[in-house]
Enzyme design. Structure first.
Site, PDB file in Angstrom:
ATOM      1  N   HIS A  77     127.887 -19.782  -5.948  1.00  0.00           N
ATOM      2  CA  HIS A  77     129.140 -19.596  -6.679  1.00  0.00           C
ATOM      3  C   HIS A  77     129.406 -20.854  -7.481  1.00  0.00           C
ATOM      4  CE1 HIS A  77     130.197 -15.884  -4.616  1.00  0.00           C
ATOM      5  NE2 HIS A  77     129.829 -16.457  -3.490  1.00  0.00           N
ATOM      6  N   GLY A 101     130.411 -17.292   0.658  1.00  0.00           N
ATOM      7  CA  GLY A 101     129.007 -17.537   0.376  1.00  0.00           C
ATOM      8  C   GLY A 101     128.663 -19.004   0.263  1.00  0.00           C
ATOM      9  N   ASP A 139     120.598 -15.959   3.111  1.00  0.00           N
ATOM     10  CA  ASP A 139     121.828 -15.373   2.601  1.00  0.00           C
ATOM     11  C   ASP A 139     122.359 -16.217   1.447  1.00  0.00           C
ATOM     12  OD1 ASP A 139     123.891 -13.432   2.529  1.00  0.00           O
ATOM     13  OD2 ASP A 139     125.204 -14.735   3.690  1.00  0.00           O
ATOM     14  N   ASN A 161     130.846 -14.674   4.944  1.00  0.00           N
ATOM     15  CA  ASN A 161     131.162 -13.383   5.534  1.00  0.00           C
ATOM     16  C   ASN A 161     129.924 -12.855   6.242  1.00  0.00           C
ATOM     17  OD1 ASN A 161     132.515 -11.056   6.181  1.00  0.00           O
ATOM     18  ND2 ASN A 161     132.260 -10.113   4.175  1.00  0.00           N
TER      19      ASN A 161
END
Length: 183
Positions: free
Chosen positions: A60, A75, A56, A29
């Site tokens: 996960h 992500g 960034d 995103n």
């Protein structure tokens, strides 16, 4: 008003085609866009519209990223692949090595008003040593980060971080490379 802008390695390198190939592992995103958009971001770095490159890093679990695309979190674990993937911009002559290193070091330090990103007498010894010719295959099991979610898994990259010195101490050394440093 002082305004700064950043771009991520994945937005500078990947396009929406990676979503078709790697599914939720490429979900970020804002989403990955077209090749024209990717090129516009690179141009933004070159002309100074975009100041820095930031990983960034958004780790996960495998289970989270194996969900259907719409339900998976956005992500990428970008920490371990940032330098190796970004060096493609240098190898493909889209950016100079000096421009790339500046966007990762001295420019962020200047924005934060920190005396970092330089290699001078009495500066803090935070140094990353890179072998720009080292070929390697992205293996998430060898990541320093606990995050293993990357659409780059299995791809061959050229250029690798071989050592990191933080505040004068060797904190990382790639065991497959002999650079004459001892922990």
């Amino acid at each position: 008003m002082k305004v700064t802008a950043e771009a991520t390695p994945h937005h500078l390198l990947l396009t929406e085609e990676m979503i078709e190939k790697r599914g939720a592992l490429a979900k970020v995103n804002p989403p990955l866009r077209t090749e024209a958009d990717r090129q516009a971001l690179v141009q933004g770095i070159k002309d100074g519209t975009i100041d820095i490159i930031a990983t960034d890093h958004a780790p996960h679990t495998a289970a989270e990223k194996q969900r259907p695309y719409a339900d998976a979190p956005a992500g990428i674990s970008g920490f371990d692949t940032a330098v190796g993937s970004l060096l493609w911009l240098v190898q493909s002559k889209q950016m100079t090595l000096t421009e790339l290193i500046a966007c990762l070091t001295v420019k962020p330090a200047a924005i934060l008003h920190k005396p970092l990103g330089s290699f001078t007498v009495d500066s803090i010894a935070n140094v990353t040593i890179i072998d720009p010719a080292k070929e390697w295959v992205v293996d998430v099991n060898k990541f320093v980060s606990m995050g293993k979610n990357t659409p780059l898994a299995g791809l061959k990259l050229t250029g690798k971080v071989v050592a990191t010195i933080y505040q004068g101490n060797l904190v990382y050394k790639d065991d497959s490379i002999n650079i004459g440093l001892r922990a």
